[in-house]
Write a protein that holds these residues in place. Structure first.
Motif, PDB file in Angstrom:
ATOM      1  N   ALA A 125       0.831  -1.210   0.000  1.00 35.29           N
ATOM      2  CA  ALA A 125       0.000   0.000   0.000  1.00 35.29           C
ATOM      3  C   ALA A 125       0.867   1.262   0.000  1.00 35.29           C
ATOM      4  N   ALA A 126       2.065   1.141   0.562  1.00 34.60           N
ATOM      5  CA  ALA A 126       2.987   2.277   0.597  1.00 34.60           C
ATOM      6  C   ALA A 126       3.840   2.361  -0.671  1.00 34.60           C
ATOM      7  N   GLY A 127       3.627   1.425  -1.614  1.00 35.81           N
ATOM      8  CA  GLY A 127       4.316   1.497  -2.896  1.00 35.81           C
ATOM      9  C   GLY A 127       5.397   0.460  -3.133  1.00 35.81           C
ATOM     10  N   ALA A 128       5.622  -0.442  -2.194  1.00 33.12           N
ATOM     11  CA  ALA A 128       6.669  -1.455  -2.378  1.00 33.12           C
ATOM     12  C   ALA A 128       6.311  -2.395  -3.518  1.00 33.12           C
ATOM     13  N   GLU A 129       7.319  -2.740  -4.300  1.00 31.13           N
ATOM     14  CA  GLU A 129       7.148  -3.704  -5.381  1.00 31.13           C
ATOM     15  C   GLU A 129       7.643  -5.086  -4.990  1.00 31.13           C
ATOM     16  N   TYR A 130       8.543  -5.119  -3.988  1.00 33.40           N
ATOM     17  CA  TYR A 130       9.186  -6.369  -3.600  1.00 33.40           C
ATOM     18  C   TYR A 130       9.157  -6.545  -2.087  1.00 33.40           C
ATOM     19  N   CYS A 131       9.385  -7.774  -1.673  1.00 31.76           N
ATOM     20  CA  CYS A 131       9.584  -8.109  -0.269  1.00 31.76           C
ATOM     21  C   CYS A 131      10.683  -7.197   0.289  1.00 31.76           C
ATOM     22  N   ASP A 132      10.585  -6.862   1.557  1.00 31.31           N
ATOM     23  CA  ASP A 132      11.605  -6.009   2.150  1.00 31.31           C
ATOM     24  C   ASP A 132      12.484  -6.731   3.164  1.00 31.31           C
ATOM     25  N   CYS A 133      12.538  -8.072   3.080  1.00 26.50           N
ATOM     26  CA  CYS A 133      13.467  -8.803   3.947  1.00 26.50           C
ATOM     27  C   CYS A 133      14.884  -8.346   3.586  1.00 26.50           C
ATOM     28  N   PRO A 134      15.855  -8.586   4.446  1.00 25.72           N
ATOM     29  CA  PRO A 134      17.221  -8.109   4.152  1.00 25.72           C
ATOM     30  C   PRO A 134      17.784  -8.601   2.818  1.00 25.72           C
ATOM     31  N   ALA A 135      17.516  -9.844   2.447  1.00 26.88           N
ATOM     32  CA  ALA A 135      18.040 -10.351   1.177  1.00 26.88           C
ATOM     33  C   ALA A 135      17.389  -9.645  -0.006  1.00 26.88           C
ATOM     34  N   CYS A 136      16.071  -9.551  -0.013  1.00 24.93           N
ATOM     35  CA  CYS A 136      15.373  -8.897  -1.127  1.00 24.93           C
ATOM     36  C   CYS A 136      15.710  -7.408  -1.195  1.00 24.93           C
ATOM     37  N   ALA A 137      15.859  -6.764  -0.051  1.00 27.43           N
ATOM     38  CA  ALA A 137      16.217  -5.340  -0.041  1.00 27.43           C
ATOM     39  C   ALA A 137      17.591  -5.130  -0.672  1.00 27.43           C
ATOM     40  N   ALA A 138      18.537  -6.011  -0.370  1.00 30.11           N
ATOM     41  CA  ALA A 138      19.867  -5.903  -0.979  1.00 30.11           C
ATOM     42  C   ALA A 138      19.797  -6.173  -2.477  1.00 30.11           C
ATOM     43  N   VAL A 139      19.013  -7.174  -2.874  1.00 30.32           N
ATOM     44  CA  VAL A 139      18.862  -7.485  -4.300  1.00 30.32           C
ATOM     45  C   VAL A 139      18.237  -6.298  -5.035  1.00 30.32           C
ATOM     46  N   GLU A 140      17.213  -5.713  -4.452  1.00 31.25           N
ATOM     47  CA  GLU A 140      16.580  -4.557  -5.093  1.00 31.25           C
ATOM     48  C   GLU A 140      17.590  -3.424  -5.271  1.00 31.25           C
ATOM     49  N   ALA A 141      18.425  -3.195  -4.267  1.00 26.98           N
ATOM     50  CA  ALA A 141      19.452  -2.150  -4.352  1.00 26.98           C
ATOM     51  C   ALA A 141      20.469  -2.468  -5.450  1.00 26.98           C
ATOM     52  N   ILE A 142      20.818  -3.727  -5.594  1.00 31.74           N
ATOM     53  CA  ILE A 142      21.749  -4.122  -6.658  1.00 31.74           C
ATOM     54  C   ILE A 142      21.108  -3.920  -8.022  1.00 31.74           C
ATOM     55  N   LEU A 143      19.861  -4.342  -8.170  1.00 33.93           N
ATOM     56  CA  LEU A 143      19.205  -4.247  -9.474  1.00 33.93           C
ATOM     57  C   LEU A 143      18.984  -2.814  -9.930  1.00 33.93           C
ATOM     58  N   VAL A 144      18.941  -1.872  -9.002  1.00 32.96           N
ATOM     59  CA  VAL A 144      18.862  -0.456  -9.374  1.00 32.96           C
ATOM     60  C   VAL A 144      20.086  -0.076 -10.216  1.00 32.96           C
ATOM     61  N   LYS A 145      21.193  -0.752  -9.979  1.00 33.98           N
ATOM     62  CA  LYS A 145      22.452  -0.475 -10.684  1.00 33.98           C
ATOM     63  C   LYS A 145      22.660  -1.377 -11.907  1.00 33.98           C
ATOM     64  N   LYS A 146      21.632  -2.109 -12.291  1.00 33.25           N
ATOM     65  CA  LYS A 146      21.747  -3.094 -13.376  1.00 33.25           C
ATOM     66  C   LYS A 146      22.380  -2.510 -14.640  1.00 33.25           C
ATOM     67  N   ASP A 147      21.856  -1.394 -15.121  1.00 32.93           N
ATOM     68  CA  ASP A 147      22.390  -0.816 -16.365  1.00 32.93           C
ATOM     69  C   ASP A 147      23.853  -0.438 -16.219  1.00 32.93           C
ATOM     70  N   GLU A 148      24.222   0.117 -15.065  1.00 34.97           N
ATOM     71  CA  GLU A 148      25.605   0.492 -14.836  1.00 34.97           C
ATOM     72  C   GLU A 148      26.496  -0.739 -14.698  1.00 34.97           C
ATOM     73  N   MET A 149      25.952  -1.818 -14.183  1.00 33.43           N
ATOM     74  CA  MET A 149      26.723  -3.061 -14.064  1.00 33.43           C
ATOM     75  C   MET A 149      27.034  -3.643 -15.438  1.00 33.43           C
ATOM     76  N   LEU A 150      26.147  -3.426 -16.380  1.00 36.88           N
ATOM     77  CA  LEU A 150      26.309  -4.001 -17.713  1.00 36.88           C
ATOM     78  C   LEU A 150      27.117  -3.110 -18.664  1.00 36.88           C
ATOM     79  N   GLU A 151      27.458  -1.900 -18.212  1.00 35.28           N
ATOM     80  CA  GLU A 151      28.273  -1.005 -19.053  1.00 35.28           C
ATOM     81  C   GLU A 151      29.656  -1.598 -19.234  1.00 35.28           C
ATOM     82  N   LYS A 152      30.163  -1.433 -20.412  1.00 35.47           N
ATOM     83  CA  LYS A 152      31.509  -1.961 -20.717  1.00 35.47           C
ATOM     84  C   LYS A 152      32.552  -0.894 -20.542  1.00 35.47           C
TER      85      LYS A 152
END
Length: 120
Positions: A93-120
């Motif tokens: 209801a507050a806008g979350a798209e994913y689980c907020d457990c510590p593992a999912c929160a870290a994964v979500e933070a990593i995926l925010v950087k997905k495009d930058e991770m794939l830059e050559k």
């Protein structure tokens, strides 16, 4: 990949791997990525790491459905499952798209950087 992105992803990867809620597949992919970071294998391992993270992150609707199921009651216990379901509905209801457990929160933070991770 820029060094600051690599450092950020490494930090979040360690957080994910340390989380009790992190699955074995994500831990293995995280370790493989940490081992490959900064090497000639980094780009290939990064692609498979991102794919694993996208497969493992728990969408909030999936969490709600699981917590409200018999399977959720078996995993969490009946009372805890109700708490998890209520919490998941609240953060959705507050806008979350994913689980907020510590593992999912870290994964979500990593995926925010997905495009930058794939830059050559």
């Amino acid at each position: 990949m820029k060094q600051e992105v690599r450092d950020y992803v490494a930090e979040k990867t360690r957080e994910m791997m340390a989380a009790p809620s992190c699955c074995a597949e994500a831990k293995a992919a995280g370790q493989a990525w940490l081992d490959a970071a900064g090497t000639e294998n980094e780009a290939a391992v990064t692609e498979s790491y991102i794919a694993e993270l996208e497969a493992d992150i728990m969408p909030i609707d999936t969490l709600i459905a699981f917590a409200g199921s018999e399977g959720g009651a078996k995993v969490f216990g009946a009372e805890k499952a109700k708490e998890v379901e209520a919490h998941a509905r609240e953060i959705k209801a507050a806008g979350a798209e994913y689980c907020d457990c510590p593992a999912c929160a870290a994964v979500e933070a990593i995926l925010v950087k997905k495009d930058e991770m794939l830059e050559k």
